[in-house]
Every structure is written in C-alpha cells, then in structure tokens.
Design a protein around this motif. Structure first.
Motif: not given
Length: 301
Positions: A143, A145-146, A269, A272, A275
């Motif tokens: 992924r 986008d997340g 993640a 990010s 996070r």
C-alpha cells in the motif's frame, strides 16, 4: 565508487527506447531463464510506464515496468550488474511513478528467489506460490496510502524486515523475550546489515517478559559481537510490564505494530511519521524506566 558501478535510472519513452528495454528483458528472461520469446512482449508494453537503467556509456543494463493495472513487472538486470543497487533503483523509480499517479497500492508477481528483496521494500506476500512461464512466483502487495494488515508469519517476517531495512541510524524494537521474529533468517539478515553498516547507528531493544535463554542463538551472537550498537533493557515498572503490545519502528517513519505482542497479527505503516513517532514516544517512556539486560552479555551461544 568504481567506474563499473556508475549507472542511472530514468523513466523511458517506450516508443523511442523499446529496443533497449526489450534487449535487457530478452537476455534475462529468454536467454537465461528460458521463458518463451513470445511471452516477453505483450499488449501492455505500449501502455505501461517503463524504468530503464543505463551504464555510464549509455548501454542498457536493467529494465522494469508499471502496468495500467497497478502491477510492477518485467524486472530484469543483466548478470554483471546484479548486487550493485540497479534493481533497487528501478523499483524506486516505479514506486515514484505510482505515487505520481495517485495510486493507493501496487502489486507484483515475484520470482521466488526475489521475494526477500521485495519484502525488504515493503511488499507483503499473499496467497500460495504458483508457476508463471514455468517459474515459481509469489503474489506480493504494498500500500502507498496507508497501513497494511499483517495476518500471518510470512507477512510478519516481511513487515519486520521492511522496517529494519529502511532504517538509517535508529531502530526501536519492543518485543517479547522469546519473540520468534528474532529467529527468522530474513529478519536477522536485515538486522545484521543495519548493525554492520559503516555509519553510526543504534538498536534499542525492549524485551518484555525477557526469557534470555529462549532468545535466538543467532540474535544473541549478533548482540554480543556488536555491543556498541545493540542496547537491551527489560521493563520493571508494573505499569510497563502490563503493556501487551510489541512493535518495530525506525527513524524513517515506518512501524510494524502488534497489539498483542505474542501474536504476529498487526499492521505495517510505511512512510507514516506520525504513527512511528507515536510508537517511539511510548518506547522511550518505557525505556527510561527499564533496566539493562546485563545477563545477555554472558550467555553462551
């Protein structure tokens, strides 16, 4: 860097540079791997984004493509150039192209010998192995986008390796004392590469429920070999001892978090920072109240 290792990667104009792209692909897939020549070129080629690696003389040494169905494929590097960062640069170029298109995820069919390479770049394996053009493959996905769900041991190994591989100077490992990840060759190899890199680096390890003799012998040997890099502590504050989670985070905004530390299920993640910073702050609060695991220095292996 020696002249032989100088190269650059560009997004190719397929209409103009297709002979260079197919020359590399034919050498690797048809001549080396015995893939039928009619499978090397298909109808997606004119519709795809292509990355092309060229040496200092303008000779093609690597190629890869990103198809309209959001899949990376046809990754090929000439034999003399393998292990020199060409594949990494090709992959980075296509990841950048996917981000520019605003795509939320990309997938690929990795040849089995290349699974670890893609795992270290944030791709998680999915499903069973399969054959394509007579060669064993594995579907992998990342992924952009997340966070990604981590659901099984194979994905856990890939997630841990991805975070470690991307670290530059700092790694934070909040683990259980008998964590099975510390015995996985893919994870240990990523740790070894990070710890033996020439630049300054630190690995801080919090071992909840530390059972030092149950730790991987290979991990213990690595820690004992590089005591200036690895720093291990065990929580002693009652509140810290009740923390059930586990995580691996780095200084590049990546984090693999497991809400139940004894299990592999969790989320990965990448890119990010918020996070990863949240996990780092929790880690440091516990770290300051913890005690050194001095017993590890004298354990036999």
């Amino acid at each position: 860097m020696s002249p032989a290792a100088i190269f650059h990667v560009e997004i190719a104009d397929y209409a103009v540079q297709q002979a260079l792209l197919h020359g590399v692909r034919h050498t690797v897939f048809v001549s080396e791997q015995n893939v039928p020549a009619e499978l090397e070129i298909d109808e997606l080629d004119p519709l795809s984004d292509h990355a092309l690696a060229l040496d200092q003389h303008g000779q093609a040494i690597g190629a890869a493509r990103l198809t309209p169905d959001q899949r990376i494929g046809r990754m090929a590097v000439l034999a003399a150039w393998r292990g020199k960062g060409v594949g990494q640069s090709l992959l980075n170029a296509l990841l950048g192209a996917a981000r520019k298109r605003g795509w939320g995820e990309i997938s690929l069919h990795a040849q089995l010998h290349a699974r670890d390479f893609y795992a270290c770049n944030g791709f998680l394996p999915e499903g069973a192995e399969f054959e394509e053009a007579g060669i064993g493959h594995q579907t992998m996905r990342r992924r952009l986008d997340g966070a990604m769900r981590v659901q099984d041991p194979d994905q856990a190994r890939a997630a841990a390796a991805a975070v470690i591989h991307a670290a530059r100077r700092h790694l934070y490992l909040q683990l259980r004392g008998n964590d099975a990840l510390l015995a996985q060759p893919l994870v240990l190899d990523a740790l070894r590469r990070f710890a033996t890199a020439r630049h300054d680096k630190q690995v801080h390890v919090l071992l909840h429920e530390a059972d030092l003799p149950a730790l991987s012998a290979a991990f213990i040997a690595l820690v004992q070999r590089l005591p200036s890099v690895f720093h291990l502590r065990e929580p002693v504050d009652p509140a810290d001892c009740q923390v059930a989670s586990a995580a691996i985070s780095n200084d590049q905004g990546d984090c693999y978090f497991r809400p139940i530390g004894a299990r592999v299920e969790g989320e990965l993640a990448l890119d990010s920072p918020a996070r990863a910073q949240q996990q780092e702050l929790l880690f440091k609060r516990i770290w300051e109240r913890s005690r050194d695991c001095n017993g590890l220095r004298v354990l036999g292996v």
